[in-house]
Enzyme design. Structure first.
Site, PDB file in Angstrom:
ATOM      1  N   ARG A   1      80.044  35.650  39.837  1.00 41.84           N
ATOM      2  CA  ARG A   1      81.078  34.846  40.463  1.00 41.84           C
ATOM      3  C   ARG A   1      82.273  34.250  39.502  1.00 41.84           C
ATOM      4  NH1 ARG A   1      80.211  37.254  45.106  1.00 41.84           N
ATOM      5  NH2 ARG A   1      78.507  36.154  46.321  1.00 41.84           N
TER       6      ARG A   1
ATOM      7  N   HIS B   1      72.838  49.679  46.990  1.00 35.48           N
ATOM      8  CA  HIS B   1      72.171  49.123  48.126  1.00 35.48           C
ATOM      9  C   HIS B   1      71.866  49.844  49.419  1.00 35.48           C
ATOM     10  CE1 HIS B   1      76.129  48.147  48.994  1.00 35.48           C
ATOM     11  NE2 HIS B   1      76.403  46.989  48.559  1.00 35.48           N
TER      12      HIS B   1
ATOM     13  N   ASP C   1      71.470  42.582  44.035  1.00 32.06           N
ATOM     14  CA  ASP C   1      72.546  42.231  44.899  1.00 32.06           C
ATOM     15  C   ASP C   1      72.595  40.648  44.869  1.00 32.06           C
ATOM     16  OD1 ASP C   1      75.112  42.352  46.022  1.00 32.06           O
ATOM     17  OD2 ASP C   1      74.113  43.078  48.118  1.00 32.06           O
TER      18      ASP C   1
END
Lengths: 440, 328
Positions: free
Chosen positions: A65, A233, A312
Site C-alpha cells: 500500500r 491467483h 495476495d
C-alpha cells in the site's frame, strides 16, 4: 553474530529433497549445515522439538500500500505482518500511487523499503504507465532499477496487442509477467463469483468464463511470443486445466494460488447464518469460487501443477469494508492467517504438507528466478539466507484481528479456529518473531 | 384520532409472537410468521375501511423512511401506513441529506438512531445495504427494496392479495414473468410463496433467468424455470408480470423491446392458457404495452390496483408487529 543451532525439529527442505528429523546450523546469518545431531561450539541451541523447520516463505504477490495508501498499510506495518506470517521474502505489487513504472519511482520505493522493511522485499513493476492499461511502462528501465517481475495486478492488461508486446519485451529481458487474468467486459459490475450465491444475494457476478477466456488468451500470447507468463491467483478449475495443458506442452508458464481460494468458497459471502451476511471481508478479486473449483485447486497443488502459494495480502482500512457490498474494496489481509489455514488443511488431510512447503519456498523462488538474485533463496542449501520458519502443526488457535500486525483487519476468518501456525521466524540468522506458548 | 381504548388496536388479542428485530427479506419468515402478518393485515384492512381510517397504535413511535433510490409508491405507502397508526414519520432521501456530503450508510443510520428513530424503512439501490444498516443500529430496519435482492413487503402484499382471492395457496401455481434475474420482487416472492405452500414458475428470456434459483424449490421441484411463457402459463392460478427495465436492451440482455413483447408480454391471448379467472398482478410501476397489455392490466382478472391498496394494510401490519416486538 551468535551462531544458532535449530535442533529437534522435522526439517522440510523440498529443494534438497529433505524431510527428516535434522538440525540446522546458522552461521553468520546464513545456513551453514543441515544434518543429524549437529554440534557447534559457541552456538546457541534453539530447541524446536515437535515443530517443522522450513526455509522462509517466498510470497510472489503482496500489497504493501505504500506509497499512496498509507491508511491501509505501510511498508513498516505490512512487512512486520509478513514476518509474523513466516514470509521472509515478498514481492510487492505495483498498485500504489505513484505506480512503479519507471526507474525514479522504483528507486524511491527501494529507498523506503531499505529504511522500513522487516523482510526482504522485491518490487514488481507496472506493465503499463500508471497501471492505466493504455501504454507500456518503461519496462527495461524499471527492471534495471530492481523490479523482478511486472504486473498491472488489480487489473488485467485487457488490450491483447499491449499484452503481446509486453510479453515479447519482458521475454527478451527474461522477466515474468504476472497477469491478473480476467476479462473486464465479462466481469463488468461483478462483485463476487457468478452462480448460486450471487443469484441468491442479487449481486452482480464475475463468471468463471471471464478468467478462463483470459487465461486462454494469455497462454496463446505467451506461446506466440516466448514470454514468461505467470498466472496470478488462479481460481477456476478450467483455468487450471489450461495451465496444466500448457505446461505439459512445455510452455514457460507458472501459476499461483492464494490460501484464501484454497480455504474458502463463495459461501463465505453469504456467511454461516440462515440470513445472508453480505460479508465484505469475503470480497476479493478474483472472487472466491465454488467448492468444485476449490477442490480442483487443492488437487492442482497436491499434484504440483500449481507452482506457488501467494498470499495476495491486501490490507484495507475499516471504512473500505464497512460499507455496501458493491462499494467495498476487494481483498483479504492474509499474511497472518496463511500458515494457519494451510496447516489446518494439512491436518484435515486436504493438502500435502511437503507440497505446501515447496509452494511456499523453493518453487516460487525458482519460478521467478529469485534464487539467481539471492543464492539459495527458498532452500536450506549451504550459504542460503538464514531465513527460517518454525511451524507448530499442533498449535490450536483462533483468528483474532486485534492481534494482527497488519493495518488491515479485513479477513472473513475472524473467530475461526485453526490447527497449526507459525511458532517462530528467524530472519538472517536472528530470531525475529516468536510466539509465546503456554506450558501446562 | 380515534381513541385506542374505544376502538381497540387491531391484531390478535394476545401479544403477537413476532420475533424479528428487522424485516430484511421473506427468506427467514416461517409459515407462522407469514400467517401472523396476514391476519394482522386483515385487521388493518378493516381499519382502512372505517370512515376515519386511523388508530393510535403507534403513537409516540418514530418511523424514518430513508430512501437512497427513487420511489413513489413504496415510500408513500409506508408513510400512509405509519401515519394511519399515529406514528411520527420523517422522510429522508439521499439527495436531500448528508449522503450527498459523503456520509457513510453506517454513520447515517447511527445518527438516525440517536435522533430517536424506532423503525427505519430503507430503500437502497445496492443489494444487501439494509443488512449493513440493521447490523449497526438498534432500530428495527424494514427493507423497502434493496438493489436486485429483496423487497419483502411487496412480496407480503402480493401474498395477501392472492390469499384474499384464492384462499390458502397450497398447491397453487404462481407464474412470475419478466426480468427475474434482476428482480427483488421475484426473489422475495419465491421465499414467501414457498413458505405459503405455493408452486412458483419463473419465466423470462434465458438471459434474465436466475439459473440456480430452481434449487430453492427443494427436491419436490416447487420452483420451475422456463423461457417458454406459453407452456409456463398452463394451469396458472396467478400471473405476475415484472417491470422490464429499458436498459436491459442497451446492455444486450434482450435484443429489442419488440422481441421481448413478442415473447413475454402478458396479454389476453396468453392469459387464455392460464386457469379461467387467473389473477393478473404487477408490482408497478407498469410499462403498459410492454410487459403487460393495457387490456390485461385493467381487465376483470387484474388485481393490480388492489395490490396497491393492500400494500398499506400489509405495511401497517409489519410496522405494528415490529413496533410491538420492540416494546416487549
Amino acid at each position: 553474530m551468535t551462531d544458532l543451532l535449530i535442533s529437534g525439529g522435522r526439517v522440510i527442505d523440498p529443494a534438497n529433497g529433505l524431510d527428516a528429523q535434522l538440525d540446522v546450523l546458522l552461521r553468520d546469518g546464513r545456513v551453514s549445515a543441515v544434518g543429524k545431531s549437529l554440534f557447534a561450539s559457541d552456538s546457541v541451541r534453539y530447541d524446536v522439538t515437535g515443530c517443522i523447520v522450513t526455509p522462509g516463505f517466498v510470497d510472489l504477490h503482496a500489497h504493501l500500500r505504500e506509497p499512496g495508501f498509507e491508511q491501509k498499510g505501510t511498508i513498516a506495518t505490512e512487512t512486520l505482518a509478513a514476518l509474523r506470517g513466516g514470509f521472509t521474502t515478498i514481492c510487492a505489487m505495483p498498485n500504489t500511487v505513484p505506480a512503479p513504472d519507471s526507474a525514479p519511482v522504483v528507486k524511491a520505493l527501494l529507498e523506503r523499503i531499505g529504511a522500513d522493511a522487516r523482510v526482504r522485499v522485491f518490487p514488481i513493476g507496472a506493465v503499463t504507465r500508471g497501471r492505466d492499461g493504455k501504454a507500456l511502462a518503461n519496462l527495461a528501465e524499471a527492471a534495471g532499477a530492481g523490479c523482478v517481475a511486472f504486473s498491472d495486478d488489480g487489473s488485467p492488461v485487457a488490450d491483447g496487442q499491449l499484452m503481446r508486446n509486453a510479453l515479447t519485451l519482458l521475454g527478451s529481458l527474461g522477466l515474468p509477467l504476472s497477469e491478473h487474468s480476467d476479462d473486464p467486459v465479462l466481469n463488468a459490475g461483478g462483485v463476487m463469483n457468478e452462480g448460486r450465491v450471487s443469484e441468491r444475494l442479487g449481486l452482480a457476478g464475475q463468471p468463471a468464463a471471464a478468467e478462463v477466456t483470459a487465461i486462454a488468451r494469455n497462454l496463446a500470447l505467451a506461446e506466440a511470443t516466448g514470454g514468461r507468463l505467470h498466472v496470478a491467483h488462479i481460481t477456476t478449475a478450467r483455468g487450471l486445466e489450461l495451465v496444466a495443458e500448457a505446461k505439459a506442452r512445455g510452455l514457460a508458464v507458472t501459476c499461483e494460488v492464494t490460501p484464501s481460494h484454497l480455504f474458502l468458497t463463495e459461501d463465505a459471502v453469504f456467511g454461516p447464518g440462515p440470513a445472508p451476511a453480505y460479508d465484505t471481508n469475503a470480497k476479493i478479486n478474483p472472487p472466491l469460487r465454488t467448492e468444485a473449483d476449490r477442490q480442483a485447486l487443492i488437487r492442482g497443488l497436491n499434484e504440483g501443477i500449481i507452482d506457488a502459494i501467494a498470499t495476495d495480502h491486501a490490507p484495507h482500512a475499516r471504512e473500505d469494508k464497512l460499507c455496501e457490498f458493491d462499494y467495498a474494496a476487494p481483498g483479504i489481509a492474509c499474511f497472518e492467517t496463511a500458515a494457519g489455514t494451510l496447516l489446518t488443511q494439512v491436518a484435515r488431510g486436504e493438502l500435502d504438507l511437503v507440497r505446501v512447503i515447496a509452494a511456499l519456498t523453493a518453487q516460487p523462488a525458482r519460478a521467478w528466478k529469485l534464487d539467481a538474485r539471492v543464492a539459495g533463496l527458498g532452500t536450506l542449501s549451504p550459504g542460503a539466507p538464514g531465513d527460517i520458519v518454525i511451524l507448530d502443526p499442533a498449535m490450536e488457535w483462533t483468528v483474532d484481528t486485534r492481534t494482527f500486525a497488519t493495518k488491515g483487519k479485513n479477513t472473513p476468518l475472524q473467530g475461526t479456529s485453526l490447527t497449526g501456525g507459525v511458532r517462530a521466524v528467524i530472519m538472517g540468522g536472528v530470531v525475529a518473531h516468536e510466539v509465546e506458548v503456554a506450558h501446562d | 384520532m380515534i381513541d385506542v381504548q374505544e376502538r381497540p388496536a387491531p391484531g390478535p388479542a394476545e401479544a403477537p409472537a413476532w420475533r424479528h428485530k428487522d424485516l430484511l427479506d421473506t427468506d427467514v419468515l416461517s409459515r407462522a410468521d407469514i400467517d401472523l402478518v396476514m391476519e394482522t393485515a386483515d385487521a388493518m384492512l378493516e381499519v382502512r375501511s372505517r370512515p376515519v381510517a386511523k388508530v393510535a397504535t403507534l403513537r409516540g413511535a418514530t418511523v424514518v423512511t430513508l430512501f437512497y433510490e427513487q420511489s413513489t409508491r413504496t415510500r408513500a405507502s409506508f408513510e400512509v401506513a405509519a401515519k394511519a397508526m399515529g406514528a411520527d414519520v420523517v422522510n429522508l432521501t439521499a439527495s436531500g441529506s448528508s449522503v450527498v456530503k459523503g456520509e457513510s450508510l453506517v454513520d447515517t443510520v447511527r445518527t438516525l438512531e440517536a435522533i430517536g428513530a424506532d423503525l427505519l424503512v430503507m430503500r437502497h439501490d445496492r443489494s444487501g445495504a439494509p443488512y449493513l444498516a440493521a447490523k449497526n443500529t438498534k432500530a428495527g430496519v424494514i427493507n423497502g427494496g434493496d438493489g436486485t435482492h429483496a423487497h419483502p413487503t411487496q412480496a407480503l402484499l402480493d401474498l395477501f392479495t392472492m390469499r384474499r382471492h384464492l384462499g390458502a395457496l397450497d398447491g397453487k401455481k404462481v407464474v412470475i414473468v419478466g426480468d427475474v434475474l434482476h428482480s427483488r420482487v421475484a426473489r422475495s416472492n419465491v421465499w414467501s410463496l414457498l413458505a405459503a405452500g405455493a408452486n412458483v414458475t419463473l419465466c423470462g428470456p434465458a438471459t434474465l433467468l436466475p439459473r440456480t434459483l430452481a434449487s430453492a424449490g427443494g427436491e419436490e421441484g416447487r420452483v420451475a424455470l422456463t423461457a417458454d411463457l406459453d407452456r409456463a402459463l398452463v394451469d396458472a392460478d396467478v400471473v405476475m408480470a415484472l417491470r422490464i427495465q429499458k436498459e436491459r436492451q442497451a446492455t444486450g440482455l434482450i435484443p429489442s423491446l419488440r422481441e421481448y413483447i413478442n415473447g413475454y408480454q402478458v396479454n389476453a391471448t396468453r392469459l387464455a392458457r392460464a386457469k379461467p379467472g387467473a389473477l393478473v398482478m404487477h408490482p408497478g410501476p407498469m410499462n403498459e404495452g410492454i410487459e403487460i397489455s393495457p387490456e390485461a392490466a385493467h381487465g376483470l382478472a387484474s388485481v393490480i390496483e388492489e395490490q396497491v391498496a393492500n400494500g398499506v394494510a400489509v405495511r401497517m401490519a409489519v410496522l405494528y408487529l415490529m413496533a410491538t416486538a420492540r416494546t416487549k
